[in-house]
Design an enzyme around this catalytic site. Sequence first.
Site, mmCIF file in Angstrom:
data_model
loop_
_atom_site.group_PDB
_atom_site.id
_atom_site.type_symbol
_atom_site.label_atom_id
_atom_site.label_comp_id
_atom_site.label_asym_id
_atom_site.label_seq_id
_atom_site.Cartn_x
_atom_site.Cartn_y
_atom_site.Cartn_z
ATOM 1 N N ARG A 52 47.140 -19.697 -39.802
ATOM 2 C CA ARG A 52 46.688 -19.325 -40.708
ATOM 3 C C ARG A 52 45.372 -18.881 -41.037
ATOM 4 N NH1 ARG A 52 51.706 -20.008 -41.012
ATOM 5 N NH2 ARG A 52 51.716 -17.910 -40.571
ATOM 6 N N GLN A 83 44.593 -19.827 -57.453
ATOM 7 C CA GLN A 83 45.857 -20.385 -56.736
ATOM 8 C C GLN A 83 45.670 -20.453 -55.298
ATOM 9 O OE1 GLN A 83 49.743 -19.945 -58.907
ATOM 10 N NE2 GLN A 83 48.430 -18.445 -59.539
ATOM 11 N N ASN A 84 44.678 -19.465 -55.113
ATOM 12 C CA ASN A 84 44.457 -19.113 -53.483
ATOM 13 C C ASN A 84 43.934 -20.453 -52.725
ATOM 14 O OD1 ASN A 84 45.852 -16.976 -54.187
ATOM 15 N ND2 ASN A 84 44.104 -15.555 -54.113
ATOM 16 N N ASP A 86 42.624 -19.587 -49.644
ATOM 17 C CA ASP A 86 42.151 -18.867 -48.642
ATOM 18 C C ASP A 86 40.340 -18.702 -48.514
ATOM 19 O OD1 ASP A 86 41.380 -16.946 -50.603
ATOM 20 O OD2 ASP A 86 42.965 -15.778 -50.131
ATOM 21 N N HIS A 101 44.795 -25.321 -55.780
ATOM 22 C CA HIS A 101 45.677 -25.513 -54.758
ATOM 23 C C HIS A 101 44.762 -26.190 -53.548
ATOM 24 C CE1 HIS A 101 49.311 -23.508 -56.788
ATOM 25 N NE2 HIS A 101 48.892 -24.730 -57.299
ATOM 26 N N CYS A 130 39.654 -44.595 -40.642
ATOM 27 C CA CYS A 130 40.967 -45.538 -40.897
ATOM 28 C C CYS A 130 42.031 -45.406 -40.050
ATOM 29 C CB CYS A 130 41.115 -45.285 -42.422
ATOM 30 S SG CYS A 130 42.327 -43.982 -42.783
ATOM 31 N N GLY A 167 47.355 -10.719 -59.771
ATOM 32 C CA GLY A 167 48.237 -11.289 -58.526
ATOM 33 C C GLY A 167 49.042 -12.363 -58.398
ATOM 34 N N GLU A 195 53.601 -5.460 -60.091
ATOM 35 C CA GLU A 195 54.926 -5.140 -60.807
ATOM 36 C C GLU A 195 55.032 -6.169 -62.231
ATOM 37 O OE1 GLU A 195 57.114 -6.490 -57.564
ATOM 38 O OE2 GLU A 195 57.170 -8.495 -58.011
ATOM 39 N N ALA A 211 45.351 -4.582 -57.539
ATOM 40 C CA ALA A 211 44.411 -5.269 -57.958
ATOM 41 C C ALA A 211 43.191 -4.758 -57.809
ATOM 42 C CB ALA A 211 44.290 -6.521 -57.695
#
Length: 226
Positions: A52, A83-84, A86, A101, A130, A167, A195, A211
């Site tokens: 990713r 919330q991305n 990236d 996130h 550790c 989005g 949508e 967007a």
Amino acid sequence: MFFTGTGLSAESGIPTYRGQGGIWNQYNYEDYACQRAFDAHPEKVWEFHEVRRDHIKRCPVNDGHKIIVEIEKHAPETVIVTQNIDGMHQRAGARNVIELHGSLWRARCPREGRAFDIPDVPMSTLKCECGAYMRPDIVWFEDPMNRESIDEAVTAISQCDIIITIGTSGMVFPAAQLPFFAVQKGIPSMEINLERTLLSNIYQYHLQGAASEILQNLWPDYSSRK
Ligand code: NAD
């Protein structure tokens, strides 16, 4: 206030998790995106995330990310709650970003909670002092949210002048609840999405479309400067 989800980065070529082309149509999250999977097979889980990361590195920021940066320059009190994972807002130059996130560009020790920036290093075998394997500093399935980020986001959303949600399907909780903190107070609100979503009805305005196109219409200065 911008509240953003994967739809904003979709135009950069970064796949969403759900819907057409979504990652969870091809992979089972229980094998790749939860602490249990990581404890059982850390290398396999890191490999999944390295793919990713590698893909995102090659994706350009899009007009939507850039217009938000222009607006932030014009109105420095602008806050972006995303919330991305990236890091595209920051790559475009945004400064005031709350990552609900986490970020694929950080690793965290699951035992001690310490996090480190890891923009370039493949982290598959990195261990903390550790002895624990470092994991991606993102919120996986079954993980608790980061309390500090939620508190910061709630404060910013409750005090904003206008909230523009872009989005996001509104299906990932508790993040999906956050716009309610603005809407319940009567703060002007707008949703931009390809949508209608589960939450479209709570917003004063629903602008349907991609967007970047809608943002260019809302901020025509950007198009004329391009
Ligand atoms: P989601 O995948 O549930 O929904 C994406 C939404 O974006 C849909 O409603 C879709 O209609 C809309 N959309 C798609 N393309 C669009 C466009 N060009 N313009 C406007 N809208 C568009 O996404 P979510 O609500 O953000 O939740 C997904 C979760 O998965 C998040 O919690 C996030 O952490 C994680 N995730 C992040 C990334 C990333 O960082 N880019 C990628 C995949 C998943």
